[in-house]
Write an enzyme that holds these catalytic residues in place. Structure first.
Site, PDB file in Angstrom:
ATOM      1  N   TYR A   8      37.138  44.594  36.522  1.00  0.00           N
ATOM      2  CA  TYR A   8      38.016  45.479  37.280  1.00  0.00           C
ATOM      3  C   TYR A   8      39.402  45.632  36.653  1.00  0.00           C
ATOM      4  O   TYR A   8      40.202  46.431  37.121  1.00  0.00           O
ATOM      5  CB  TYR A   8      38.169  44.965  38.725  1.00  0.00           C
ATOM      6  CG  TYR A   8      37.004  45.344  39.613  1.00  0.00           C
ATOM      7  CD1 TYR A   8      35.795  44.677  39.503  1.00  0.00           C
ATOM      8  CD2 TYR A   8      37.122  46.365  40.554  1.00  0.00           C
ATOM      9  CE1 TYR A   8      34.725  45.018  40.314  1.00  0.00           C
ATOM     10  CE2 TYR A   8      36.059  46.713  41.366  1.00  0.00           C
ATOM     11  CZ  TYR A   8      34.864  46.043  41.247  1.00  0.00           C
ATOM     12  OH  TYR A   8      33.813  46.385  42.048  1.00  0.00           O
ATOM     13  N   ASP A  33      31.397  42.110  44.193  1.00  0.00           N
ATOM     14  CA  ASP A  33      31.201  43.463  44.713  1.00  0.00           C
ATOM     15  C   ASP A  33      29.726  43.665  45.053  1.00  0.00           C
ATOM     16  O   ASP A  33      29.384  44.189  46.122  1.00  0.00           O
ATOM     17  CB  ASP A  33      31.653  44.489  43.661  1.00  0.00           C
ATOM     18  CG  ASP A  33      31.435  45.908  44.151  1.00  0.00           C
ATOM     19  OD1 ASP A  33      31.794  46.186  45.299  1.00  0.00           O
ATOM     20  OD2 ASP A  33      30.889  46.719  43.374  1.00  0.00           O
TER      21      ASP A  33
END
Ligand code: IPM
Ligand code: MN
Length: 359
Positions: A134, A245
């Site tokens: 990320y 996630d």
């Protein structure tokens, strides 16, 4: 308590309204007061102004004790643009390095796992929230040609690992599961032999300070099997951003889906500002119909209270939610609840005064 409210797009404002209704009732019962700042950040504003977060927006948020976010995402805006420009930006700018996602099956809620009930599905995922894939590091070489190469680099810092894992151990210790305190690191250190080696070494070092917590390890692929086959095994899971996630969507569906799953983006440092949100998206097709399930948003509000100095009120809201799912609602799916969005909010408010805050 100063709370910034970003209702957002689609059904975001509708579920936010119910969460705020419950907050008002909880404040009255709990004897605390709060101030709300309503912020119109989201796709509508972006479509008008070209700006997602206004200049100085992060500073506006820093002046609050917590942020409540409804949902963002709009059919007229490129998918992912607002999600990245708002949600990911705020996680980074406010250094919300913990993404806390309880996976808890409330009474009366249907799970797709055969033979499993609320006693079996009750664990918490502590997802690292600022590093890994990320971080936005990468690039293209020879873009648009047949020889194109793209890179996307996962980063893990010693400091980033340590602060997240220490928080996870602390959290596991405080959660004090009567079945035993177990923190399972979920990673892939057999293949990610650099990045997850650092994660693994940091985990082992930090574990020494928590002799009462079992320091456990699962590879992420195996974890996906166990979450389905034996979810009761887990107490607290610590995992890296990208794996977190993915496995928290698996977690959300075994706890009854996006109608109930909530999360917190937490900056636990003193003066840090954390952001709480229902995990589902803005569900634009249901906008304005009064059919969307507000329980995830109300659960996010319970988390906000729990972590922003009103733990007793947070527990009371969580107990009220469970009383409503257990005794009133037909389903957690949009349009099938047996009640409208605002009626579900009313039911939670009604239940608040009868439940005990110690549940
Ligand atoms: C989540 C979401 C976000 C993420 C998206 C919307 C950028 O899926 O909060 O889990 O990938 O973290
Ligand atoms: Mn996700």
């Amino acid at each position: 308590m100063k709370i910034a409210v970003i209702g957002g797009d689609g059904t975001g404002p509708e579920v936010t309204r119910e969460a705020l209704k419950v907050l008002a009732a909880a404040a009255e019962l709990g004897g605390f007061s709060y101030e709300l700042t309503d912020l119109d950040w989201g796709s509508e504003r972006y479509l008008k102004t070209g700006e997602i977060i206004p200049d100085g927006g992060a500073d506006v948020l820093r002046a609050h004790d917590a942020i409540f976010l409804g949902a963002v995402g709009h059919p007229d805006v490129t998918p992912g643009l607002i999600e990245k420009g708002l949600l990911l930006q705020l996680r980074f700018q406010l250094d919300q390095y913990i993404n806390l996602r309880p996976v808890k099956l409330y009474p009366g809620v249907e799970t797709p796992l055969a033979g499993k009930g609320p006693d079996d599905i009750d664990f918490v995922v502590v997802r690292e929230n600022t590093e890994d894939l990320y971080a936005g590091i990468g690039g293209f070489l020879k873009k648009g040609t047949p020889d194109e190469v793209a890179t996307q680099t996962a980063i893990y810092s010693r400091k980033g690992c340590e602060r997240w894992l220490r928080w996870a151990f602390d959290f596991t210790q405080k959660r004090n599961n009567p079945k035993g305190k177990r923190l399972t690191l979920v990673a892939k250190n057999n293949v990610l032999t650099f990045g997850h080696d650092l994660v693994w070494r940091t985990f082992q070092e930090v574990a020494r300070d928590y002799p009462d917590v079992e320091a456990d390890y699962n590879h992420v692929d195996a974890c996906c099997m166990w979450m389905v086959k034996n979810p009761e095994y887990y107490d607290v899971i610590a995992t890296t951003n990208m794996f977190g996630d993915i496995i928290t969507d698996l977690g959300a569906i075994i706890q009854g889906g996006m109608g109930v799953a909530a999360g917190g983006n937490i900056n636990p440092d003193s003066g840090g500002t954390s952001m709480y949100e229902p995990m589902g998206g803005s569900a634009p097709k249901y906008t304005g119909q009064g059919v969307i399930n507000p329980m995830a948003a109300i659960g996010a509000m319970a988390m906000l209270l729990e972590h922003t100095g009103q733990p007793e009120s947070g527990r009371r809201v969580l107990a009220a939610i469970q009383s409503v799912t257990g005794t009133k609602m037909k389903s957690q799916a949009a349009g099938k609840m047996g009640y409208s969005t605002s009626e579900v909010g009313d039911l939670v408010v009604e239940a608040l005064s009868s439940v005990s805050a110690t549940v």
